[in-house]
Design a protein around this motif. Structure first.
Motif, PDB file in Angstrom:
ATOM      1  N   SER A 106       0.856  -1.178   0.000  1.00 33.19           N
ATOM      2  CA  SER A 106       0.000   0.000   0.000  1.00 33.19           C
ATOM      3  C   SER A 106       0.897   1.235   0.000  1.00 33.19           C
ATOM      4  N   TYR A 108       0.350   5.518   0.300  1.00 32.48           N
ATOM      5  CA  TYR A 108      -0.542   6.656   0.469  1.00 32.48           C
ATOM      6  C   TYR A 108       0.259   7.948   0.322  1.00 32.48           C
ATOM      7  N   SER A 164      -3.186   5.302  -2.939  1.00 31.88           N
ATOM      8  CA  SER A 164      -4.119   6.364  -2.575  1.00 31.88           C
ATOM      9  C   SER A 164      -3.402   7.700  -2.688  1.00 31.88           C
ATOM     10  N   GLU A 199      -6.637   5.231  -6.183  1.00 31.38           N
ATOM     11  CA  GLU A 199      -7.655   6.166  -5.715  1.00 31.38           C
ATOM     12  C   GLU A 199      -7.081   7.582  -5.745  1.00 31.38           C
ATOM     13  N   GLN A 201      -8.205  11.437  -4.693  1.00 36.08           N
ATOM     14  CA  GLN A 201      -9.176  12.298  -4.025  1.00 36.08           C
ATOM     15  C   GLN A 201      -8.652  13.730  -4.000  1.00 36.08           C
ATOM     16  N   ARG A 257      -8.839  11.467   4.300  1.00 38.77           N
ATOM     17  CA  ARG A 257      -9.643  10.683   3.364  1.00 38.77           C
ATOM     18  C   ARG A 257     -11.127  10.969   3.545  1.00 38.77           C
TER      19      ARG A 257
END
Length: 277
Positions: A106, A108, A164, A199, A201, A257
């Protein structure tokens, strides 16, 4: 320069990476495998194998292990990999993070200055390098572009890694490189946002206060489920292994988030910005 790229001077070169690449190539030829035949056996793409053999990419640990087995290299590749200490085009403070990034489960990223390096188009990145101070020469800019584009392959070559990205709206509205470069960058973000493992955002300008005002941050999870953090400023970067500090950053990222626009609303805003640019 964000994401560990030097802001001036010569990009760092690596004799050890070049030497490692030559060793891999020699053992590959010893067993009479072409790059096209070798790549699927180590479960990496042909461009990645080529980059490693050319000394332009730091080899992930699983590549080393698989290549060692496939090529029956007598432990030579594992031994040589222990002496790899540099990655072309990357600042010294970023190398440890870059190595973990290449193997992360992962990753971020929160950014309030620039589009994150992994999401940048070639034209956007070129504009950033061209405007550096002290100024860079043409060869320096090209070398750093190559390093950045090589690193960007992670997004497509690691489909099982969860990525992310949280980016401030004002970053995307800044016309870096002009209208055409901005439109291309927005198109690129929209295309990446359609991938299952990515993702994107956006934190809207209308949000008065949020958990990321302390500055940009990155977090990653390793294959053995350990978490690390990374924060970068001008000419420096901080690798964070203290579990208490990492926990604080995770708490802030989780809050961001929830404070950022949803995935669909973020895509909708990107489309609106694309139409207006």
């Amino acid at each position: 320069m964000t994401d560990g790229y030097p802001s001036g001077g010569e990009p760092e070169v690596s004799d050890s990476l070049k030497s490692f690449g030559e060793v891999v190539k020699t053992f590959r030829k010893r067993v009479r495998l072409t790059q096209e035949e070798f790549a699927p056996r180590v479960r990496y793409s042909l461009p990645t194998v080529a980059s490693i053999e050319q000394g332009r990419r730091f080899p992930p640990s699983d590549f080393v292990d698989r290549a060692e087995d496939v090529l029956d290299a007598f432990g030579v590749l594992r031994a040589a990999a222990k002496h790899l200490s540099r990655q072309p085009g990357l600042a010294s403070w970023f190398r440890q993070w870059a190595k973990l990034e290449a193997e992360a489960l992962s990753l971020y990223t929160y950014e309030n200055r620039l589009v994150p390096g992994l999401l940048q188009t070639k034209a956007y990145a070129h504009e950033l390098f061209a405007e550096q101070r002290p100024p860079l020469g043409d060869e320096q800019i090209e070398a750093q572009l190559v390093a950045r584009l090589e690193r960007k392959r992670l997004l497509t070559e690691r489909p099982n890694t969860a990525y992310s990205f949280i980016v401030e709206q004002h970053v995307l509205e800044r016309p870096t490189g002009g209208a055409e470069v901005t439109r291309e960058q927005l198109d690129h973000l929209l295309a990446l946002a359609e991938r299952r493992n990515i993702e994107v955002q956006v934190i809207p300008k209308s949000l008065g206060h949020h958990a990321g005002l302390g500055g940009p941050m990155q977090l990653l999870e390793t294959p053995d489920n350990r978490w690390f953090g990374y924060c970068e400023g001008q000419e420096s970067g901080q690798f964070i292994s203290d579990s208490k500090v990492v926990s604080i950053l995770q708490m802030r990222y989780a809050r961001m988030r929830s404070q950022a626009l949803t995935l669909e609303d973020s895509r909708s805003l990107l489309r609106q910005m694309r139409g207006a640019s």
